[in-house]
Write a protein that holds these residues in place. Structure first.
Motif, mmCIF file in Angstrom:
data_model
loop_
_atom_site.group_PDB
_atom_site.id
_atom_site.type_symbol
_atom_site.label_atom_id
_atom_site.label_comp_id
_atom_site.label_asym_id
_atom_site.label_seq_id
_atom_site.Cartn_x
_atom_site.Cartn_y
_atom_site.Cartn_z
ATOM 1 N N HIS A 54 0.427 2.087 -3.572
ATOM 2 C CA HIS A 54 -1.030 2.258 -3.430
ATOM 3 C C HIS A 54 -1.777 1.564 -4.570
ATOM 4 O O HIS A 54 -2.666 2.147 -5.209
ATOM 5 C CB HIS A 54 -1.389 3.754 -3.353
ATOM 6 C CG HIS A 54 -2.615 4.067 -2.513
ATOM 7 N ND1 HIS A 54 -3.894 3.936 -3.005
ATOM 8 C CD2 HIS A 54 -2.762 4.493 -1.238
ATOM 9 C CE1 HIS A 54 -4.764 4.286 -2.071
ATOM 10 N NE2 HIS A 54 -4.103 4.610 -0.980
ATOM 11 N N HIS A 110 -1.842 11.514 6.030
ATOM 12 C CA HIS A 110 -3.216 11.964 6.295
ATOM 13 C C HIS A 110 -3.948 10.924 7.125
ATOM 14 O O HIS A 110 -3.443 9.837 7.378
ATOM 15 C CB HIS A 110 -3.967 12.326 5.014
ATOM 16 C CG HIS A 110 -4.236 11.194 4.073
ATOM 17 N ND1 HIS A 110 -3.232 10.478 3.442
ATOM 18 C CD2 HIS A 110 -5.400 10.640 3.636
ATOM 19 C CE1 HIS A 110 -3.772 9.567 2.658
ATOM 20 N NE2 HIS A 110 -5.088 9.624 2.765
ATOM 21 N N ASP A 116 -6.051 3.746 5.976
ATOM 22 C CA ASP A 116 -5.019 2.994 5.263
ATOM 23 C C ASP A 116 -3.681 3.727 5.227
ATOM 24 O O ASP A 116 -2.743 3.283 4.561
ATOM 25 C CB ASP A 116 -5.503 2.634 3.840
ATOM 26 C CG ASP A 116 -5.896 3.854 3.016
ATOM 27 O OD1 ASP A 116 -6.519 4.790 3.565
ATOM 28 O OD2 ASP A 116 -5.578 3.864 1.808
ATOM 29 N N HIS A 117 -3.602 4.848 5.979
ATOM 30 C CA HIS A 117 -2.343 5.606 6.099
ATOM 31 C C HIS A 117 -1.955 5.791 7.564
ATOM 32 O O HIS A 117 -0.824 5.544 7.950
ATOM 33 C CB HIS A 117 -2.464 6.949 5.379
ATOM 34 C CG HIS A 117 -2.695 6.753 3.922
ATOM 35 N ND1 HIS A 117 -1.706 6.839 2.988
ATOM 36 C CD2 HIS A 117 -3.818 6.362 3.255
ATOM 37 C CE1 HIS A 117 -2.201 6.519 1.791
ATOM 38 N NE2 HIS A 117 -3.478 6.238 1.930
ATOM 39 N N ASP A 162 -1.648 10.188 -0.696
ATOM 40 C CA ASP A 162 -2.755 9.950 -1.624
ATOM 41 C C ASP A 162 -2.982 11.251 -2.363
ATOM 42 O O ASP A 162 -3.236 12.285 -1.737
ATOM 43 C CB ASP A 162 -4.037 9.608 -0.860
ATOM 44 C CG ASP A 162 -4.142 8.140 -0.492
ATOM 45 O OD1 ASP A 162 -3.238 7.362 -0.861
ATOM 46 O OD2 ASP A 162 -5.136 7.782 0.166
ATOM 47 N N HIS A 205 0.831 -1.197 0.000
ATOM 48 C CA HIS A 205 0.000 0.000 0.000
ATOM 49 C C HIS A 205 0.877 1.262 0.000
ATOM 50 O O HIS A 205 1.767 1.364 -0.830
ATOM 51 C CB HIS A 205 -0.996 -0.053 1.158
ATOM 52 C CG HIS A 205 -2.262 0.689 0.870
ATOM 53 N ND1 HIS A 205 -3.053 0.428 -0.217
ATOM 54 C CD2 HIS A 205 -2.867 1.720 1.519
ATOM 55 C CE1 HIS A 205 -4.083 1.253 -0.231
ATOM 56 N NE2 HIS A 205 -3.994 2.058 0.806
#
Ligand code: NI
Ligand code: MN
Length: 228
Positions: free
Chosen positions: A182, A50, A54-55, A132, A9
């Motif tokens: 990602h 952020h 998923d971060h 992202d 990711h």
């Protein structure tokens, strides 16, 4: 020299200037993560681009376990403190600052949820993690100002740039090396990194694409580079 290990990711374990740095450490519940939390070893600093799950991932837990420094935009730093993280730096998009001996710059990202990208200025390598983001023209400024050697760009589409946009991003940033991220974590962001490689070859002359599998590392120093 820096060693960049892709944890799947947007998660990276970067060793630079003697520091062990995690960016966007989404480990638990990341189907692509090659490690478990207790296999990460010593961590000095955790940078989060952020707040999306998923971060942000396991960032708070990793900081507590390692007494590591949490670095993010101000609002997220406040959340880290509320969660019990002891050592934090809250910054914002703008200038270059030093945290735990590392020179860092938060840069814009076009996304929802108070997004950023981050530049790590190592002594002999500069790394741009785009977070992202959609494609935006001021990526050219990031390239001109900071001259990243290595750019980590999202190519998954749906939530971020897809391969086509990311290839144009590579042409604006003009790093020596671009590594896609990602993508392929979930079915919804399935992509072929070979397609990205072809597009970069066509649109961003002189930019080398390095494709990693989760768990693989790439080492870079300004004199030369090798995949390890
Ligand atoms: Ni996001
Ligand atoms: Mn994301």
């Amino acid at each position: 020299m820096a060693k960049l290990r892709w944890l799947g990711h947007a998660a990276w374990h970067i060793e630079v200037d003697g520091k062990s740095v995690l960016i966007d450490p989404f480990i638990t519940n990341n189907p692509a993560a090659p490690v478990k939390l207790d296999e990460l070893g010593k961590v000095d600093c955790v940078i989060v681009t952020h707040e999306h799950f998923d971060h942000l991932g396991d960032a708070f837990e990793i900081c507590k376990r390692n007494d590591a420094l949490f670095v993010a935009l101000y609002e997220l730093k406040v959340r880290a403190e509320q969660d019990g993280v002891k050592r934090t730096v809250g910054a914002n998009i703008g200038g270059t600052f030093t945290a735990d001996g590392l020179r860092l710059t938060f840069v814009p990202a076009v996304h929802t949820g108070n997004p950023s990208g981050v530049v790590i200025h190592g002594s002999d390598v500069t790394i741009y993690h785009a977070g992202d983001t959609a494609l935006f023209g001021d990526m050219r400024l990031i390239g001109q100002l900071y001259r990243p050697d290595v750019a980590l760009l999202p190519i998954g589409s749906l939530f971020t740039m897809g391969p086509q946009e990311a290839a144009v991003a590579a042409s604006l940033v003009k790093p020596k090396v671009v590594i896609p991220m990602h993508y392929n974590t979930f079915d919804a962001i399935r992509q072929d990194p070979k397609q990205f490689e072809r597009l970069v070859r066509a649109k961003a002359k002189g930019v080398k694409v390095v494709v990693l599998n989760p768990g693989e590392s790439f080492e870079y120093a300004r004199k030369g580079a090798r995949k390890g």
